[in-house]
Structures are given as structure tokens and as C-alpha cells.
Design an enzyme around this catalytic site. Structure first.
Site, PDB file in Angstrom:
ATOM      1  N   THR A 132      47.823  48.530  25.499  1.00  0.00           N
ATOM      2  CA  THR A 132      48.857  47.505  25.361  1.00  0.00           C
ATOM      3  C   THR A 132      48.799  46.836  23.991  1.00  0.00           C
ATOM      4  OG1 THR A 132      49.532  45.339  26.211  1.00  0.00           O
ATOM      5  CG2 THR A 132      47.227  45.889  26.493  1.00  0.00           C
ATOM      6  N   ASP A 133      49.941  46.287  23.580  1.00  0.00           N
ATOM      7  CA  ASP A 133      49.956  45.524  22.320  1.00  0.00           C
ATOM      8  C   ASP A 133      49.183  44.205  22.454  1.00  0.00           C
ATOM      9  OD1 ASP A 133      51.766  44.138  23.946  1.00  0.00           O
ATOM     10  OD2 ASP A 133      53.399  44.132  22.480  1.00  0.00           O
ATOM     11  N   GLU A 134      48.887  43.782  23.685  1.00  0.00           N
ATOM     12  CA  GLU A 134      48.232  42.484  23.868  1.00  0.00           C
ATOM     13  C   GLU A 134      46.810  42.463  23.291  1.00  0.00           C
ATOM     14  OE1 GLU A 134      48.754  40.513  27.598  1.00  0.00           O
ATOM     15  OE2 GLU A 134      50.778  41.287  27.843  1.00  0.00           O
ATOM     16  N   TYR A 157      43.073  39.783  30.916  1.00  0.00           N
ATOM     17  CA  TYR A 157      43.705  41.116  30.949  1.00  0.00           C
ATOM     18  C   TYR A 157      43.558  41.813  29.604  1.00  0.00           C
ATOM     19  CZ  TYR A 157      47.468  44.546  30.398  1.00  0.00           C
ATOM     20  OH  TYR A 157      48.185  45.683  30.091  1.00  0.00           O
ATOM     21  N   LYS A 161      41.520  45.255  28.467  1.00  0.00           N
ATOM     22  CA  LYS A 161      42.156  46.430  27.855  1.00  0.00           C
ATOM     23  C   LYS A 161      41.532  46.713  26.482  1.00  0.00           C
ATOM     24  CE  LYS A 161      45.223  48.592  29.184  1.00  0.00           C
ATOM     25  NZ  LYS A 161      45.300  49.798  30.074  1.00  0.00           N
TER      26      LYS A 161
END
Ligand code: NAD
Ligand code: DAU
Length: 351
Positions: A132-134, A157, A161
Site C-alpha cells: 500500500t501507499d500508506e 495497519y 504493511k
């Protein structure tokens, strides 16, 4: 070429679109979908392809090393496309431990099983990790995330990741595992679980329930139609360079409030309501803890090197999405009522 490919998390939102694409586009591949069917896993997403001869479903936990090792022995996978995860930021705030177990430990278990199966013979092998970009943290008003943006995860989260991404790169560095990673922005489209902003609002507008906007609604996300993410995954799996990272995004930034107002307008039109009626459902609520302000992705590496581009504009994608949810109200109501859990029993108990 014949191949057996493991796709994890294939009963979830993005995973189901990836499984469908691979089963339909590559009849010479055997696709094994490994999914634990947590609250987010729904086999109804795959009803149209579940009887295809090149599709197999295995209900298992990616963090259970014994079971995962046995499945790697049973099928001798040539490739892995790893999507299974706990994926909702709000849940990670109330229960971080389950995110560490699935996202970090589960990823490590899969990496280790692949390393043990392939035993240094990596010809035509690939471990593709979907991220993810997060992991890059939160942007201010300017700038875009590139593949070299330093990691700065800010929620449980995104920390889980980011940790899983580090394990994937560590297995490449230490054991030469042939890996590739992609980091994608916010997806939307059919089959998304209605805890996420867009399907939650579609469901609430339909039922004239309030639309909870966190904080002032000024946070920005970069939205990509899920079918275009699945196309990017296909391309990266087949053409991406070993060891590389590819960012995937829609070049399509929206504040949450502008996005929800757009949904309200489309839904008023579709439901024959007066313009402005659904906007009255907007309710500002307490902000998400540590709420990232802005995500925006620079996809130029993927576009220039592999020739990917989104197939639909946001205007087209969001209309397709609203129409899908309105046409598939049974799918939505099964989830909201919890009935979808019984689907697994009825379909698989005798198989
Ligand atoms: P999702 O929550 O809809 O689906 C996750 C799937 O994983 C479910 O089918 C669930 O049953 C399965 N799963 C969960 N724990 C498991 C376990 N321990 N063992 C086996 N299966 C398990 O998620 P999604 O939105 O489709 O996201 C898929 C992947 O893409 C995730 O890795 C996520 O981090 C990543 N991603 C999502 C987005 C997005 O906008 N949704 C954007 C970028 C990246
Ligand atoms: O950026 C990629 C990520 O996008 C993925 O890695 C995650 O798995 C996925 O869940 C998504 O994370 P977000 O937190 O951005 O998505 P969500 O739909 O939960 O929220 C989108 C924005 O809307 C965010 O700024 C929070 C806000 N929001 C969300 C909900 C559920 C609200 O204002 N109200 C809500 O009720």
C-alpha cells in the site's frame, strides 16, 4: 507455459478481481486461492468462476506455518501473488495485534515456505507482494510518493504493511528470493466490503442513513478503479523486474467531502431523488486517531517501463461502481445481515 500460482486473499475485494482475471485470461495456469474467509472474505465474489477447471480454493490461515508448508508441498507453486491481509485502518487502531499476526507473521510464513520449496532454484519463480501507499506516511499539500520515498508508516495497519515489505526485501537480499512489490493507492469498485468509505456511503445513502465524515472531511486520497489495479498486478507479475518496486495510483486526488458529495449527486440521480437530498445525510464525526492527511502516488515508473495506464476515468469508474452496488443489492444486504458466512458452508461443506 503451464504454471501453478498461489493467490492469497482471493476472496477479498482486490484479490477476487485478481483471481478472476488470472483464471479467465490464463487457462494454462492453475490458480489456487488461499483465503481464511475472515469477515472480509466472501466467496460470493467468485461465484462466476468457482467451477472453472483451473481454479482451486483452499481455506487456510497464512500465519499457520504447518498448513502453509503442506500446501506448498501439495501444489509446488511456481509463483505467489500475496494479497491476504487485515486491511482496514480503523480496525488496526482497536486491534493492532491481529494486523501483526496476519500481515507480518503471515507474510514471513509465505516467504519461508517459498524459500524452502524453491531451494535456490528460482528459474521462472516469483514472489509478488501487494502493498500500500500508506507505508510512505502522509503528505502535506505538495508532492507525490515515489518508489524512493522513505518509509514513514503512521497507523498500526501501515506499520504492519511496511514491516511485511521489509521482510520481503530481506528474503530477496538474504536468500536471493525473486521478489517484486507494488504499493497502490486507494481502490474502489465492485465487491468492496462496506466498512470502507465509498461502499459505506453507497449503502447509507440507499438506506437514508447518516454519512459519517471524519474530522473536517479535508483528508485527501488518490482513488483507483480496482479493475485497473488488477491489470497492473497482471503486468507486474509477468513483466516486472525482480527486486523492483512499482507504485500504482490513479492520479486522481479527492478530498473526502468532495468525493462524498459527488456520490450523493450520482445517487440522487439514480434513485430519482431531488438534487441535494442525500447531501443532507452528511454528518461530521470525531476524526480517526492519527488520520493521515494526504496520499498521492507518482505511477510514472509503471507507466513508462511497463506501459500501464488506467482504463477508466474517475467519473466513469464511480458511475460503474454505484450502478454495480445498486444492481447487486443482495450482495450488499447479505454482508450487512451477515448471511454471506453461510455461503461457504452451503458451497463447500461436501467438497
Ligand atoms: P480485503 O480486506 O477486502 O481482503 C483481505 C482478504 O484476506 C480477505 O478475503 C480475508 O479473508 C483474507 N485474509 C485475512 N486474513 C487472512 C489470513 N490470516 N489468512 C488467509 N487469508 C486471510 O482487502 P483488500 O482491500 O482487497 O486488500 C488486499 C491487499 O491489497 C491487502 O494486502 C492490502 O493491504 C492491499 N491494498 C489494498 C488497497 C485498498 O484500497 N483496498 C490499496 C492498496 C493495497
Ligand atoms: O491508500 C491505500 C489504503 O486505502 C489501503 O492500503 C487500505 O487497505 C484501504 O482501506 C484504504 O485506506 P483508507 O483508510 O484511506 O480507506 P477508508 O475507506 O477507510 O477511508 C478513506 C478516507 O475516508 C480516509 O481519509 C478516512 C475517511 N473516512 C472513512 C470512513 C470509513 C471517513 O471520513 N468516514 C468513514 O466512515
Amino acid at each position: 507455459m503451464k504454471k501453478t500460482i498461489l493467490i492469497t486473499g482471493g476472496a477479498g475485494f482486490i484479490g477476487s478481481h485478481v483471481v478472476r482475471k488470472f483464471v479467465q485470461d490464463y487457462p494454462e495456469y492453475t490458480i489456487v486461492n488461499l483465503d481464511l474467509l475472515t469477515y472480509a472474505g466472501n466467496l460470493e465474489n467468485l461465484q462466476d468462476i468457482e467451477n472453472k477447471p483451473n481454479y482451486i480454493f483452499e481455506c487456510a490461515d497464512i500465519a499457520d506455518a504447518e498448513t502453509v508448508d503442506a500446501l506448498f508441498k501439495k501444489y509446488a507453486f511456481d509463483g505467489v501473488i500475496h494479497l491476504a491481509a487485515e486491511s482496514h485502518v480503523d480496525r488496526s487502531i482497536t486491534d493492532p495485534a491481529s494486523f501483526v499476526r496476519t500481515n507480518v507473521q503471515g507474510t514471513m510464513v509465505l516467504l519461508h515456505a517459498a524459500k524452502n520449496l524453491w531451494k535456490g532454484n528460482f528459474e521462472n519463480k516469483r514472489f509478488y507482494h501487494i502493498s500500500t501507499d500508506e507505508v510512505y506516511g502522509s503528505l502535506g499539500a505538495e508532492g507525490l510518493f515515489t518508489e524512493t520515498t522513505p518509509y514513514d508508516p503512521k497507523s498500526p495497519y501501515s506499520a504492519s504493511k511496511a514491516s511485511s515489505d521489509h521482510f520481503v526485501r530481506a528474503y530477496a537480499n538474504t536468500y536471493n528470493l525473486p521478489i517484486v512489490i507494488s504499493n497502490c493507492s486507494n481502490n474502489y469498485g465492485p465487491n468492496q466490503f462496506p466498512e470502507k468509505l465509498i461502499p459505506l456511503c453507497i449503502n447509507n445513502i440507499t438506506n437514508k442513513k447518516s454519512l459519517p465524515i471524519y474530522g473536517k472531511g479535508e483528508n485527501i486520497r488518490d482513488w483507483l478503479y480496482v479493475i485497473d489495479h488488477a491489470a497492473a498486478i497482471d503486468l507486474i507479475y509477468h513483466k516486472g523486474q525482480h527486486g523492483e518496486t512499482y507504485n500504482i495510483g490513479g492520479n486522481n486526488e479527492w478530498t473526502n467531502i468532495a468525493l462524498v458529495r459527488t456520490l450523493c449527486k450520482i445517487m440522487d440521480n439514480r434513485l430519482g431523488r431531488e438534487e441535494g437530498e442525500s447531501e443532507q445525510l452528511i454528518t461530521y464525526v470525531t476524526d480517526r486517531a492519527g488520520h493521515d492527511l494526504r496520499y498521492a502516488i507518482d505511477s510514472s515508473k509503471l507507466m513508462n517501463e511497463l506501459g500501464w495506464k488506467p482504463s477508466v476515468t474517475f467519473e466513469e469508474g464511480v458511475e460503474l461502481t454505484v450502478d454495480w452496488y445498486l444492481d447487486n443489492n443482495d450482495w450488499l444486504q447479505n454482508i450487512v445481515s451477515g448471511d454471506y458466512a453461510s455461503y461457504y458452508d452451503s458451497m463447500y461443506k461436501n467438497k
